[in-house]
Design a protein around this motif. Structure first.
Motif, PDB file in Angstrom:
ATOM      1  N   GLU A  33       0.827  -1.122   0.003  1.00  0.00           N
ATOM      2  CA  GLU A  33       0.067   0.036  -0.023  1.00  0.00           C
ATOM      3  C   GLU A  33       0.983   1.365   0.201  1.00  0.00           C
ATOM      4  N   CYS A  34       1.934   1.083   0.860  1.00  0.00           N
ATOM      5  CA  CYS A  34       2.717   2.385   0.834  1.00  0.00           C
ATOM      6  C   CYS A  34       3.474   2.519  -0.686  1.00  0.00           C
ATOM      7  N   LEU A  35       3.920   1.546  -1.079  1.00  0.00           N
ATOM      8  CA  LEU A  35       4.666   1.461  -2.367  1.00  0.00           C
ATOM      9  C   LEU A  35       3.517   2.046  -3.406  1.00  0.00           C
ATOM     10  N   GLU A  36       2.488   1.605  -3.224  1.00  0.00           N
ATOM     11  CA  GLU A  36       1.215   2.138  -4.411  1.00  0.00           C
ATOM     12  C   GLU A  36       1.160   3.700  -4.123  1.00  0.00           C
ATOM     13  N   GLN A  37       1.098   4.153  -2.700  1.00  0.00           N
ATOM     14  CA  GLN A  37       0.884   5.433  -2.471  1.00  0.00           C
ATOM     15  C   GLN A  37       2.200   6.384  -2.908  1.00  0.00           C
ATOM     16  N   SER A  38       3.429   5.818  -2.637  1.00  0.00           N
ATOM     17  CA  SER A  38       4.599   6.299  -3.091  1.00  0.00           C
ATOM     18  C   SER A  38       4.527   6.496  -4.492  1.00  0.00           C
ATOM     19  N   GLY A  39       4.021   5.392  -5.253  1.00  0.00           N
ATOM     20  CA  GLY A  39       4.020   5.773  -6.769  1.00  0.00           C
ATOM     21  C   GLY A  39       2.859   6.715  -7.292  1.00  0.00           C
ATOM     22  N   ASP A  40       1.811   6.810  -6.581  1.00  0.00           N
ATOM     23  CA  ASP A  40       0.876   7.860  -6.931  1.00  0.00           C
ATOM     24  C   ASP A  40       1.570   9.295  -6.390  1.00  0.00           C
ATOM     25  N   LEU A  41       2.221   9.240  -5.519  1.00  0.00           N
ATOM     26  CA  LEU A  41       2.873  10.525  -5.038  1.00  0.00           C
ATOM     27  C   LEU A  41       4.111  10.693  -5.968  1.00  0.00           C
TER      28      LEU A  41
END
Length: 169
Positions: A33-41
């Motif tokens: 989830e953090c990786l996905e959020q960091s990708g979105d970021l």
């Protein structure tokens, strides 16, 4: 050697293993989830950088446009000043012309031995022109309107008023 494990210990180890596997799964899910959020970021930051680049480009173009418009404004101000001066000069010329048109209802013709010599705006100007040609400075007489003119051969220099702007017969 044979290791003996008690059932209770084995059950406790299996419970701990299941809890550890659950925690590991939760940690893996949080990491994803953090990786996905960091990708979105990262996507948001990339988009923000693109927007900042576009805004800088538009700001530079706006500054160029503002400088060009300021130059045009200065040129227009100078033109307005020239136009104002021109209008003032034209008003002055119009005023002078109107004054002259109001006064110029006749001209004065200078005759030499009955032949037209020159035309002048005033009697004084005609007399000065005759004197410049050798006429005497004194002895000028004015012609009375309606009176008979002496023969042209008897008069060396004569100033005669003529109506201005009306046809002569």
């Amino acid at each position: 050697m044979i290791t003996l494990i008690r059932t209770r210990t084995l059950k406790s180890l299996r419970t701990d293993l299941a809890a550890a596997e659950t925690e590991a799964e939760n940690a893996r899910a949080e990491a994803e989830e953090c990786l996905e959020q960091s990708g979105d970021l990262v996507d948001y930051l990339t988009h923000a950088d693109d927007v900042v680049g576009e805004l800088r480009s538009e700001l530079a173009q706006s500054r160029l446009d503002a400088a060009r418009l300021e130059g045009e404004l200065e040129a227009l101000r100078a033109q307005v000043l020239l136009d104002t001066e021109d209008r003032q000069a034209l008003r002055t010329l119009l005023r002078v012309t109107r004054k002259q048109n109001q006064r110029a209802d006749r001209v004065y013709a200078l005759f030499h031995h009955g032949r037209l010599h020159s035309v002048h705006p005033t009697v004084e100007a005609a007399e000065i022109a005759a004197e410049a040609e050798g006429a005497p400075r004194s002895g000028w007489t004015t012609h009375t309107p309606g009176a008979a003119l002496p023969p042209a051969c008897e008069v060396t220099w004569r100033v005669q008023p003529l109506p201005f702007g009306t046809p002569t017969p």
